[in-house]
Design a protein around this motif. Sequence first.
Motif, PDB file in Angstrom:
ATOM      1  N   SER A   1      40.216 -25.843  31.783  1.00  0.00           N
ATOM      2  CA  SER A   1      38.770 -25.813  31.629  1.00  0.00           C
ATOM      3  C   SER A   1      38.123 -25.967  32.994  1.00  0.00           C
ATOM      4  CB  SER A   1      38.309 -26.954  30.722  1.00  0.00           C
ATOM      5  OG  SER A   1      38.894 -26.827  29.447  1.00  0.00           O
ATOM      6  N   CYS A   2      37.105 -25.170  33.234  1.00  0.00           N
ATOM      7  CA  CYS A   2      36.411 -25.260  34.513  1.00  0.00           C
ATOM      8  C   CYS A   2      35.110 -24.471  34.444  1.00  0.00           C
ATOM      9  CB  CYS A   2      37.271 -24.740  35.658  1.00  0.00           C
ATOM     10  SG  CYS A   2      37.701 -23.001  35.540  1.00  0.00           S
ATOM     11  N   GLN A   3      34.288 -24.710  35.448  1.00  0.00           N
ATOM     12  CA  GLN A   3      33.065 -23.932  35.620  1.00  0.00           C
ATOM     13  C   GLN A   3      33.068 -23.400  37.042  1.00  0.00           C
ATOM     14  OE1 GLN A   3      29.376 -25.661  34.283  1.00  0.00           O
ATOM     15  NE2 GLN A   3      28.243 -24.648  35.884  1.00  0.00           N
ATOM     16  N   VAL A   4      32.798 -22.116  37.174  1.00  0.00           N
ATOM     17  CA  VAL A   4      32.742 -21.470  38.479  1.00  0.00           C
ATOM     18  C   VAL A   4      31.373 -20.827  38.615  1.00  0.00           C
ATOM     19  CG1 VAL A   4      33.749 -19.679  39.959  1.00  0.00           C
ATOM     20  CG2 VAL A   4      35.229 -20.982  38.390  1.00  0.00           C
TER      21      VAL A   4
ATOM     22  N   VAL B   1      26.515 -15.583  39.668  1.00  0.00           N
ATOM     23  CA  VAL B   1      27.326 -15.230  38.507  1.00  0.00           C
ATOM     24  C   VAL B   1      27.971 -16.522  38.010  1.00  0.00           C
ATOM     25  CG1 VAL B   1      29.361 -13.973  37.712  1.00  0.00           C
ATOM     26  CG2 VAL B   1      27.754 -12.875  39.281  1.00  0.00           C
ATOM     27  N   TYR B   2      27.873 -16.768  36.709  1.00  0.00           N
ATOM     28  CA  TYR B   2      28.365 -18.000  36.104  1.00  0.00           C
ATOM     29  C   TYR B   2      29.590 -17.715  35.244  1.00  0.00           C
ATOM     30  CZ  TYR B   2      23.799 -19.669  37.510  1.00  0.00           C
ATOM     31  OH  TYR B   2      22.691 -19.995  38.243  1.00  0.00           O
ATOM     32  N   VAL B   3      30.611 -18.567  35.393  1.00  0.00           N
ATOM     33  CA  VAL B   3      31.829 -18.438  34.595  1.00  0.00           C
ATOM     34  C   VAL B   3      32.177 -19.825  34.059  1.00  0.00           C
ATOM     35  CG1 VAL B   3      34.246 -17.748  34.569  1.00  0.00           C
ATOM     36  CG2 VAL B   3      32.641 -16.605  36.131  1.00  0.00           C
TER      37      VAL B   3
ATOM     38  N   ALA C   1      33.309 -17.613  29.304  1.00  0.00           N
ATOM     39  CA  ALA C   1      31.959 -17.075  29.137  1.00  0.00           C
ATOM     40  C   ALA C   1      31.441 -16.729  30.526  1.00  0.00           C
ATOM     41  CB  ALA C   1      31.059 -18.092  28.461  1.00  0.00           C
ATOM     42  N   LEU C   2      31.051 -15.469  30.722  1.00  0.00           N
ATOM     43  CA  LEU C   2      30.550 -14.989  31.998  1.00  0.00           C
ATOM     44  C   LEU C   2      29.121 -14.512  31.799  1.00  0.00           C
ATOM     45  CD1 LEU C   2      33.672 -14.055  31.485  1.00  0.00           C
ATOM     46  CD2 LEU C   2      33.410 -12.949  33.666  1.00  0.00           C
ATOM     47  N   SER C   3      28.268 -14.753  32.791  1.00  0.00           N
ATOM     48  CA  SER C   3      26.889 -14.287  32.639  1.00  0.00           C
ATOM     49  C   SER C   3      26.191 -14.190  33.980  1.00  0.00           C
ATOM     50  CB  SER C   3      26.105 -15.228  31.715  1.00  0.00           C
ATOM     51  OG  SER C   3      26.101 -16.537  32.237  1.00  0.00           O
TER      52      SER C   3
ATOM     53  N   ASP D   1      18.637 -19.055  30.056  1.00  0.00           N
ATOM     54  CA  ASP D   1      18.881 -18.269  31.262  1.00  0.00           C
ATOM     55  C   ASP D   1      20.366 -17.909  31.359  1.00  0.00           C
ATOM     56  OD1 ASP D   1      20.155 -20.587  32.174  1.00  0.00           O
ATOM     57  OD2 ASP D   1      18.518 -21.143  33.517  1.00  0.00           O
ATOM     58  N   ALA D   2      20.771 -17.359  32.483  1.00  0.00           N
ATOM     59  CA  ALA D   2      22.151 -16.904  32.648  1.00  0.00           C
ATOM     60  C   ALA D   2      23.111 -18.025  32.998  1.00  0.00           C
ATOM     61  CB  ALA D   2      22.213 -15.823  33.735  1.00  0.00           C
ATOM     62  N   SER D   3      22.606 -19.188  33.351  1.00  0.00           N
ATOM     63  CA  SER D   3      23.491 -20.261  33.818  1.00  0.00           C
ATOM     64  C   SER D   3      24.414 -20.754  32.710  1.00  0.00           C
ATOM     65  CB  SER D   3      22.673 -21.426  34.378  1.00  0.00           C
ATOM     66  OG  SER D   3      21.930 -22.044  33.358  1.00  0.00           O
TER      67      SER D   3
END
Length: 152
Positions: free
Chosen positions: A25-28, A41-43, A61-63, A122-124
């Motif tokens: 699990s992570c957030q990029v 770009v959020y992942v 989830a990418l956005s 939003d996209a975040s």
Amino acid sequence: KTSHHIVRVLALMKHPLHGTEDKGSCQVIVPGRELGREHDVYVLAVDGAHEVCPKDMHIAALSTVVEGPLDGLNVKQIADRELGSALAMVHPAERYFIEVVPCLEPTSNGFVERTFVTSSYDASSHVEGAVDEVASIYYRITGSWPEVLLRR
């Protein structure tokens, strides 16, 4: 009113995100300037340990905000163009779900109508923007900021 569009991809994978040292699990957050884009770009990735998918699966989830034209393109073409670098982190995936959605904003601040409406998400991949907007509505209704925000 529509202010812009957001492209979102949900990917079901049998592997962690590439380039994350096999973290389940992570957030990029990829800064837009590193990609020649205006918007980041959020992942977000989670695995079976969170009990949101089978133990041997991963969800990403990418956005991002759509910066190019929409006309004549299908959602996959838009996702490839806008999220190409992030999609490389999830390939190959077992299944992709793709959407391009308008980001809507209220047309008034709500004082006259006494109806307070939030913008679209939003996209975040975090909730900071949504928390700020709810706090703003709370302030417009009550005239004071939520106490929990004052402790930040």
